[in-house]
Design an enzyme around this catalytic site. Structure first.
Site, PDB file in Angstrom:
ATOM      1  N   HIS A   1       0.857  -1.192   0.000  1.00 51.58           N
ATOM      2  CA  HIS A   1       0.000   0.000   0.000  1.00 51.58           C
ATOM      3  C   HIS A   1       0.882   1.227   0.000  1.00 51.58           C
ATOM      4  O   HIS A   1       1.925   1.237   0.648  1.00 51.58           O
ATOM      5  CB  HIS A   1      -0.922   0.012   1.225  1.00 51.58           C
ATOM      6  CG  HIS A   1      -2.069   0.934   1.072  1.00 51.58           C
ATOM      7  ND1 HIS A   1      -1.973   2.282   1.346  1.00 51.58           N
ATOM      8  CD2 HIS A   1      -3.324   0.722   0.617  1.00 51.58           C
ATOM      9  CE1 HIS A   1      -3.133   2.842   1.088  1.00 51.58           C
ATOM     10  NE2 HIS A   1      -3.973   1.934   0.635  1.00 51.58           N
TER      11      HIS A   1
ATOM     12  N   ASP B   1      -7.919  -5.398   0.182  1.00 51.12           N
ATOM     13  CA  ASP B   1      -8.466  -6.240  -0.881  1.00 51.12           C
ATOM     14  C   ASP B   1      -8.087  -7.714  -0.746  1.00 51.12           C
ATOM     15  O   ASP B   1      -8.605  -8.552  -1.472  1.00 51.12           O
ATOM     16  CB  ASP B   1      -7.990  -5.724  -2.246  1.00 51.12           C
ATOM     17  CG  ASP B   1      -8.668  -4.413  -2.596  1.00 51.12           C
ATOM     18  OD1 ASP B   1      -9.855  -4.285  -2.283  1.00 51.12           O
ATOM     19  OD2 ASP B   1      -8.005  -3.529  -3.160  1.00 51.12           O
TER      20      ASP B   1
HETATM   21  N1  CMC Z   1       4.148  -7.621  -4.983  1.00 56.88           N
HETATM   22  C1  CMC Z   1       5.490  -7.576  -5.176  1.00 56.88           C
HETATM   23  N2  CMC Z   1       6.248  -6.479  -5.021  1.00 56.88           N
HETATM   24  C2  CMC Z   1       5.622  -5.364  -4.672  1.00 56.88           C
HETATM   25  C3  CMC Z   1       4.223  -5.296  -4.457  1.00 56.88           C
HETATM   26  C4  CMC Z   1       3.497  -6.490  -4.627  1.00 56.88           C
HETATM   27  N3  CMC Z   1       2.155  -6.510  -4.429  1.00 56.88           N
HETATM   28  N4  CMC Z   1       3.867  -4.042  -4.123  1.00 56.88           N
HETATM   29  C5  CMC Z   1       4.999  -3.312  -4.120  1.00 56.88           C
HETATM   30  N5  CMC Z   1       6.056  -4.109  -4.443  1.00 56.88           N
HETATM   31  C6  CMC Z   1       7.469  -3.701  -4.482  1.00 56.88           C
HETATM   32  C7  CMC Z   1       7.799  -2.900  -5.721  1.00 56.88           C
HETATM   33  O1  CMC Z   1       8.233  -3.730  -6.770  1.00 56.88           O
HETATM   34  C8  CMC Z   1       8.887  -1.985  -5.217  1.00 56.88           C
HETATM   35  O2  CMC Z   1      10.082  -2.750  -5.120  1.00 56.88           O
HETATM   36  P1  CMC Z   1      11.531  -2.053  -5.380  1.00 56.88           P
HETATM   37  O3  CMC Z   1      11.660  -1.008  -4.311  1.00 56.88           O
HETATM   38  O4  CMC Z   1      12.503  -3.154  -5.280  1.00 56.88           O
HETATM   39  O5  CMC Z   1      11.455  -1.465  -6.776  1.00 56.88           O
HETATM   40  C9  CMC Z   1       8.448  -1.650  -3.797  1.00 56.88           C
HETATM   41  O6  CMC Z   1       7.674  -2.796  -3.380  1.00 56.88           O
HETATM   42  C10 CMC Z   1       7.605  -0.388  -3.678  1.00 56.88           C
HETATM   43  O7  CMC Z   1       6.504  -0.514  -4.571  1.00 56.88           O
HETATM   44  P2  CMC Z   1       5.834   0.697  -5.367  1.00 56.88           P
HETATM   45  O8  CMC Z   1       5.184   0.164  -6.591  1.00 56.88           O
HETATM   46  O9  CMC Z   1       6.841   1.784  -5.526  1.00 56.88           O
HETATM   47  O10 CMC Z   1       4.753   1.171  -4.318  1.00 56.88           O
HETATM   48  P3  CMC Z   1       3.508   2.116  -4.611  1.00 56.88           P
HETATM   49  O11 CMC Z   1       3.228   2.822  -3.348  1.00 56.88           O
HETATM   50  O12 CMC Z   1       3.726   2.934  -5.843  1.00 56.88           O
HETATM   51  O13 CMC Z   1       2.326   1.080  -4.965  1.00 56.88           O
HETATM   52  C11 CMC Z   1       0.540  -0.441  -4.718  1.00 56.88           C
HETATM   53  C12 CMC Z   1       1.374   0.677  -4.052  1.00 56.88           C
HETATM   54  C13 CMC Z   1      -0.661  -0.750  -3.827  1.00 56.88           C
HETATM   55  C14 CMC Z   1       0.002   0.043  -6.075  1.00 56.88           C
HETATM   56  C15 CMC Z   1       1.429  -1.688  -4.897  1.00 56.88           C
HETATM   57  O14 CMC Z   1       1.851  -2.162  -3.643  1.00 56.88           O
HETATM   58  C16 CMC Z   1       0.733  -2.797  -5.673  1.00 56.88           C
HETATM   59  O15 CMC Z   1       0.749  -2.807  -6.898  1.00 56.88           O
HETATM   60  N6  CMC Z   1       0.054  -3.777  -4.960  1.00 56.88           N
HETATM   61  C17 CMC Z   1      -0.696  -4.805  -5.608  1.00 56.88           C
HETATM   62  C18 CMC Z   1      -2.044  -4.266  -6.042  1.00 56.88           C
HETATM   63  C19 CMC Z   1      -2.980  -4.051  -4.856  1.00 56.88           C
HETATM   64  O16 CMC Z   1      -3.122  -4.898  -3.988  1.00 56.88           O
HETATM   65  N7  CMC Z   1      -3.660  -2.898  -4.856  1.00 56.88           N
HETATM   66  C20 CMC Z   1      -4.642  -2.543  -3.840  1.00 56.88           C
HETATM   67  C21 CMC Z   1      -4.209  -1.388  -2.988  1.00 56.88           C
HETATM   68  S1  CMC Z   1      -5.253  -1.160  -1.534  1.00 56.88           S
HETATM   69  C22 CMC Z   1      -6.824  -0.785  -2.118  1.00 56.88           C
HETATM   70  C23 CMC Z   1      -6.956   0.360  -3.048  1.00 56.88           C
HETATM   71  O17 CMC Z   1      -6.114   1.243  -3.161  1.00 56.88           O
HETATM   72  O18 CMC Z   1      -7.974   0.419  -3.710  1.00 56.88           O
END
Ligand code: CMC
Length: 433
Positions: free
Chosen positions: A308, A366
């Site tokens: 998140h 989720d």
């Molecule tokens: N699985 C594997 N690696 C992950 C994941 C994941 N679900 N989420 C983040 N990472 C890694 C990412 O690759 C990055 O690694 P590195 O620093 O080595 O490059 C690090 O963690 C930080 O990730 P980010 O993409 O920069 O983080 P963000 O804040 O931009 O994204 C997120 C947040 C929720 C979009 C992301 O964690 C994600 O895609 N999660 C899976 C989708 C999900 O469950 N979404 C629902 C969010 S909660 C409900 C809502 O918002 O509606």
């Protein structure tokens, strides 16, 4: 206003700019950079809004490090335990918990404005049976902007209130119509004698040729999920509603834009993606393979329902939903749900893995919600629609707050331009082959 300031000095000519630092009730201070361009001729760059507050708001507060979520100051776990979705809706919209009389009045208004115009209902015939329900929801809510011309003056407090009541009352009816269309069943009209969630279950699962009794456990589970999904500060879909609304557009069109944003798998679409992922994983033995894929930077696969932007400790909603998941599966007699077992094991394995620990990736809201929806008989493609019904309340509360903000201006971000510089038009015959 605090008297703290942050001073920056231009490297180019030594110009100093003192920017006011403002403190909220709780949470990090905010530097007011409004004068930056005028004084120093520079913009700020913050892709993904990682360090940018886009507005002032008094609705919801999140402390991502402590796993705290407050609606109008009330902890979400207290509301989940003691309140109801419509009471929470009233709170988010009005700022205070209702008195008994106010709640009765609000509940009466919402539960007696559930029908949609028959013409609007006919919109569904234009969709193929396998259209994604989020596409139908977004389109039909957008189409509501073609109705109700008598009450969409956004500068009128009464019109804004009518809009709020209408959309919150009617969105379950539109969602259920999308479902019925996708399964080829006759549309079921709403029943105003039922509470909000029971009526939704009735419109989903009743058929005209049979008696349908709403399961109170199912209605209770839905009510809890809706409370937990009702608002979440300036997330992507809420920010979209605010931005769309800032141009003064029709409010139904702004909500439709929010629904479109919620659909994405990085946002509300994740609950659908979690179930699809669990189905793909199939069994506990396959978990390590999928964990390895999630960690592989050359593989686009991510563990859906994990991570998140704000929560870096745990998502308080996920904890409550996991507990509810146990309760629902027990009470509905699905104690041996292989999907739930798989999810629990996946969570356990991921939380012990260095990759997830280092990056502070925890199950989010989720991760378990889809398992509850599945146990209630709601098809996977409808999961994000359920999220949208609940989040409509938050969108409306934020839209209203934005509209009445005396400092309201159209949202108009700037950019760091990296394209070609000014150049002369080249006639086609001189462009080579
Ligand atoms: N699985 C594997 N690696 C992950 C994941 C994941 N679900 N989420 C983040 N990472 C890694 C990412 O690759 C990055 O690694 P590195 O620093 O080595 O490059 C690090 O963690 C930080 O990730 P980010 O993409 O920069 O983080 P963000 O804040 O931009 O994204 C997120 C947040 C929720 C979009 C992301 O964690 C994600 O895609 N999660 C899976 C989708 C999900 O469950 N979404 C629902 C969010 S909660 C409900 C809502 O918002 O509606």
């Amino acid at each position: 206003m605090s008297d703290k300031t942050l001073t920056i000095v231009s490297d180019t000519d030594g110009t100093r700019l003192e920017m006011p630092v403002r403190s909220g009730t709780v949470g990090p201070d905010v530097v007011d950079i409004g004068a930056l361009y005028k004084q120093l001729g520079v913009f700020t760059l913050d892709p993904g809004f990682v360090s940018t507050a886009s507005c002032e708001s008094a609705i919801t507060y999140i402390d991502g490090d402590e796993g705290v979520l407050l609606y109008r100051g009330y902890p979400v776990d207290q509301l989940a335990e003691r309140s109801s979705f419509l009471e929470v809706a009233y709170l988010l919209l009005n700022g205070e918990l209702p008195t008994r009389g106010q709640l009765e009045h609000f509940t009466h208004i919402i539960t007696t404005h559930t029908m949609i115009n028959e013409t609007l209902l006919r919109h569904f015939n234009g969709f193929h049976h396998n259209a994604h329900p989020m596409a139908m929801l977004s389109s039909v809510v957008g189409s509501m902007s073609a109705f109700y011309h008598d009450s969409t003056d956004i500068e009128s407090a009464r019109h804004r209130e009518i809009f709020a009541h209408r959309i919150i009352a009617k969105i379950p009816t539109i969602a259920a119509a999308a479902y019925k269309h996708s399964v080829g069943q006759p549309f079921m009209y709403p029943r105003n004698d039922l509470d909000y969630c029971s009526n939704l279950l009735h419109m989903f699962f009743a058929v005209p040729c049979d008696q349908y009794r709403v399961d109170p456990v199912a209605a209770e589970a839905l009510d809890l999920l809706f409370i937990l999904h009702a608002d979440h500060e300036q997330n992507a879909s809420t920010s979209t509603v605010r931005l769309a609304g800032s141009s003064g557009t029709n409010p139904y069109a702004a909500i439709s834009a929010g629904i479109a944003t919620l659909w994405g798998p990085a946002h509300g679409g994740a609950n659908e993606a979690v179930l699809n992922m669990l189905e793909k994983i199939g069994s506990v033995e396959n978990i390590p393979k999928f964990i390895a894929k999630a960690k592989d930077k050359d593989d686009p696969f991510r563990l859906m329902g994990f991570g998140h932007r704000v929560y870096k400790n745990f998502d308080p909603r996920a904890k409550l939903i996991r507990t509810m998941c146990h309760k629902v599966l027990n009470r509905l007699g699905h104690t041996d749900s292989p999907m739930f077992e798989l999810a629990l094991r996946l969570e356990e394995i991921a939380l012990e893995d260095e990759y997830f620990i280092e990056r502070k990736l925890y199950p989010n809201v989720d991760f378990y919600s889809g398992i509850i929806y599945r146990a209630l008989g709601i098809p996977t493609s409808m999961f994000t629609v359920m999220f949208a019904i609940a989040r409509t309340v938050g969108w409306v509360a934020h839209w209203q707050e934005m509209i009445v903000d005396p400092k309201r201006r159209i949202g108009r971000p700037r950019q760091l331009y990296t394209g070609a510089g000014n150049r002369d038009y080249v006639p086609i015959e001189r462009r080579g082959s």
